[in-house]
Write an enzyme that holds these catalytic residues in place. Sequence first.
Site, PDB file in Angstrom:
ATOM      1  N   SER A 139       6.814  -2.872  -4.647  1.00  0.00           N
ATOM      2  CA  SER A 139       7.034  -3.426  -5.978  1.00  0.00           C
ATOM      3  C   SER A 139       8.529  -3.492  -6.242  1.00  0.00           C
ATOM      4  O   SER A 139       9.307  -2.714  -5.681  1.00  0.00           O
ATOM      5  CB  SER A 139       6.390  -2.524  -7.038  1.00  0.00           C
ATOM      6  OG  SER A 139       6.724  -2.972  -8.343  1.00  0.00           O
ATOM      7  N   TYR A 151       4.738   5.683 -11.498  1.00  0.00           N
ATOM      8  CA  TYR A 151       4.277   4.578 -10.643  1.00  0.00           C
ATOM      9  C   TYR A 151       5.454   4.018  -9.848  1.00  0.00           C
ATOM     10  O   TYR A 151       5.357   3.784  -8.644  1.00  0.00           O
ATOM     11  CB  TYR A 151       3.638   3.482 -11.501  1.00  0.00           C
ATOM     12  CG  TYR A 151       3.447   2.180 -10.759  1.00  0.00           C
ATOM     13  CD1 TYR A 151       2.416   2.029  -9.842  1.00  0.00           C
ATOM     14  CD2 TYR A 151       4.308   1.085 -10.971  1.00  0.00           C
ATOM     15  CE1 TYR A 151       2.251   0.836  -9.146  1.00  0.00           C
ATOM     16  CE2 TYR A 151       4.142  -0.105 -10.287  1.00  0.00           C
ATOM     17  CZ  TYR A 151       3.107  -0.223  -9.371  1.00  0.00           C
ATOM     18  OH  TYR A 151       2.945  -1.406  -8.680  1.00  0.00           O
TER      19      TYR A 151
HETATM   20  N1  LIG Z   1       0.324  -7.087 -10.616  1.00  0.00           N
HETATM   21  C1  LIG Z   1       1.611  -6.773 -10.586  1.00  0.00           C
HETATM   22  O1  LIG Z   1       2.384  -7.121 -11.513  1.00  0.00           O
HETATM   23  C2  LIG Z   1       2.154  -6.004  -9.414  1.00  0.00           C
HETATM   24  C3  LIG Z   1       3.549  -5.942  -9.277  1.00  0.00           C
HETATM   25  C4  LIG Z   1       4.086  -5.258  -8.199  1.00  0.00           C
HETATM   26  C5  LIG Z   1       3.247  -4.638  -7.295  1.00  0.00           C
HETATM   27  N2  LIG Z   1       1.892  -4.702  -7.448  1.00  0.00           N
HETATM   28  C6  LIG Z   1       1.064  -4.040  -6.448  1.00  0.00           C
HETATM   29  O2  LIG Z   1       0.192  -4.979  -5.885  1.00  0.00           O
HETATM   30  C7  LIG Z   1      -0.927  -4.283  -5.329  1.00  0.00           C
HETATM   31  C8  LIG Z   1      -2.203  -5.023  -5.701  1.00  0.00           C
HETATM   32  O3  LIG Z   1      -2.362  -4.967  -7.104  1.00  0.00           O
HETATM   33  P1  LIG Z   1      -2.874  -6.202  -7.969  1.00  0.00           P
HETATM   34  O4  LIG Z   1      -1.791  -6.580  -8.892  1.00  0.00           O
HETATM   35  O5  LIG Z   1      -3.473  -7.228  -7.104  1.00  0.00           O
HETATM   36  O6  LIG Z   1      -3.976  -5.483  -8.896  1.00  0.00           O
HETATM   37  P2  LIG Z   1      -5.568  -5.361  -8.745  1.00  0.00           P
HETATM   38  O7  LIG Z   1      -6.199  -6.696  -8.879  1.00  0.00           O
HETATM   39  O8  LIG Z   1      -5.969  -4.284  -9.674  1.00  0.00           O
HETATM   40  O9  LIG Z   1      -5.762  -4.927  -7.226  1.00  0.00           O
HETATM   41  C9  LIG Z   1      -5.764  -3.619  -6.783  1.00  0.00           C
HETATM   42  C10 LIG Z   1      -6.941  -3.475  -5.835  1.00  0.00           C
HETATM   43  O10 LIG Z   1      -6.840  -2.207  -5.194  1.00  0.00           O
HETATM   44  C11 LIG Z   1      -8.105  -1.597  -5.222  1.00  0.00           C
HETATM   45  N3  LIG Z   1      -7.872  -0.162  -5.212  1.00  0.00           N
HETATM   46  C12 LIG Z   1      -7.244   0.593  -6.140  1.00  0.00           C
HETATM   47  N4  LIG Z   1      -7.243   1.880  -5.766  1.00  0.00           N
HETATM   48  C13 LIG Z   1      -7.894   1.923  -4.574  1.00  0.00           C
HETATM   49  C14 LIG Z   1      -8.239   2.961  -3.680  1.00  0.00           C
HETATM   50  N5  LIG Z   1      -7.927   4.253  -3.938  1.00  0.00           N
HETATM   51  N6  LIG Z   1      -8.912   2.652  -2.557  1.00  0.00           N
HETATM   52  C15 LIG Z   1      -9.252   1.372  -2.287  1.00  0.00           C
HETATM   53  N7  LIG Z   1      -8.952   0.348  -3.089  1.00  0.00           N
HETATM   54  C16 LIG Z   1      -8.290   0.629  -4.218  1.00  0.00           C
HETATM   55  C17 LIG Z   1      -8.788  -2.099  -6.474  1.00  0.00           C
HETATM   56  O11 LIG Z   1     -10.207  -2.112  -6.345  1.00  0.00           O
HETATM   57  P3  LIG Z   1     -11.105  -0.841  -6.761  1.00  0.00           P
HETATM   58  O12 LIG Z   1     -10.577  -0.390  -8.085  1.00  0.00           O
HETATM   59  O13 LIG Z   1     -12.486  -1.357  -6.777  1.00  0.00           O
HETATM   60  O14 LIG Z   1     -10.884   0.174  -5.683  1.00  0.00           O
HETATM   61  C18 LIG Z   1      -8.267  -3.530  -6.551  1.00  0.00           C
HETATM   62  O15 LIG Z   1      -9.113  -4.422  -5.857  1.00  0.00           O
HETATM   63  C19 LIG Z   1      -0.844  -2.856  -5.832  1.00  0.00           C
HETATM   64  O16 LIG Z   1      -0.322  -2.032  -4.808  1.00  0.00           O
HETATM   65  C20 LIG Z   1       0.147  -2.957  -6.980  1.00  0.00           C
HETATM   66  O17 LIG Z   1       0.832  -1.742  -7.192  1.00  0.00           O
HETATM   67  C21 LIG Z   1       1.328  -5.380  -8.489  1.00  0.00           C
END
Ligand SMILES: NC(=O)c1ccc[n+]([C@@H]2O[C@H](COP(=O)([O-])OP(=O)(O)OC[C@H]3O[C@@H](n4cnc5c(N)ncnc54)[C@H](OP(=O)(O)O)[C@@H]3O)[C@@H](O)[C@H]2O)c1
Length: 234
Positions: A139, A151
């Site tokens: 991130s 975080y």
């Molecule tokens: N959205 C943003 O603005 C942003 C910015 C920078 C970085 N990121 C990073 O991008 C990555 C993906 O996030 P996203 O934005 O796409 O959000 P998201 O749609 O909430 O995706 C996160 C996914 O990870 C799964 N997950 C969470 N904890 C888990 C665990 N312990 N074991 C297995 N699966 C798990 C969730 O499914 P379940 O809950 O069903 O397990 C969900 O499908 C993350 O690492 C996040 O920190 C996001």
Amino acid sequence: MTEDTRVTLVTGGGTGIGAAVARRLLEAGEAVAVTGRREERLHAFAKELGEPQRLLTLPGNAADYADVSGAVDTVLARFGRLDAVVANAGYATHDSVADGDPAGWTDMVLTNVLGPALLIRASVDALRRSGGRIVLVGSVAGFVPTPGNLYGATKYAVTGLAENTRRQVTDWGIGVTLVAPGRVETPFWAEQDVTSLGRMLTADQIAGSVVWALGQPAGVDVNTVVVRPLGQPN
Ligand SMILES: NC(=O)c1ccc[n+]([C@@H]2O[C@H](COP(=O)([O-])OP(=O)(O)OC[C@H]3O[C@@H](n4cnc5c(N)ncnc54)[C@H](OP(=O)(O)O)[C@@H]3O)[C@@H](O)[C@H]2O)c1
């Protein structure tokens, strides 16, 4: 599927960025396995795509080594190879070290920091055989300090893990890329008021960077990709 079809394992691949990566790889004719804790979300994703043969959904916790190594074993048993892993599972508690709820922190730290390390450990032998790639989804919060943000500290750890891993595995023919997104419109922000955040990337836009890194020619290793939406200063 032919024996040349590339195979990628994406943790947290049922929603958001991981799902967008999976969708792009499937559209390119590749095979993909996605993990996540909530089986129904994985099923809904597979259903939405028409349940393609080249998609494997594997319920499991990214912070549990038995689940992670089991996922790698299942991918190898089903597809016979593994070309890339994307350590994408992660989330934020959206609170601060000064006034947040510590009850939520253990799972977040284990998912965001231990999870990618477990995925690397479980897949490194297969990636060595395939000359494969590791992508870690970090991130911007792993580069820019944010007051009180635990975080963000987990993402600083991901930044460090990516480079430490690269220095170990580059001689083994394995590429390592850290993709560090700014704000992306996904379920990550569910229950948060995002109206003041300004412009956001789409999940598909950041997936484009992941897939670009995965698709580099043999011998080329893209190491760090930081992508923000226009208008995100920090
Ligand atoms: N959205 C943003 O603005 C942003 C910015 C920078 C970085 N990121 C990073 O991008 C990555 C993906 O996030 P996203 O934005 O796409 O959000 P998201 O749609 O909430 O995706 C996160 C996914 O990870 C799964 N997950 C969470 N904890 C888990 C665990 N312990 N074991 C297995 N699966 C798990 C969730 O499914 P379940 O809950 O069903 O397990 C969900 O499908 C993350 O690492 C996040 O920190 C996001």
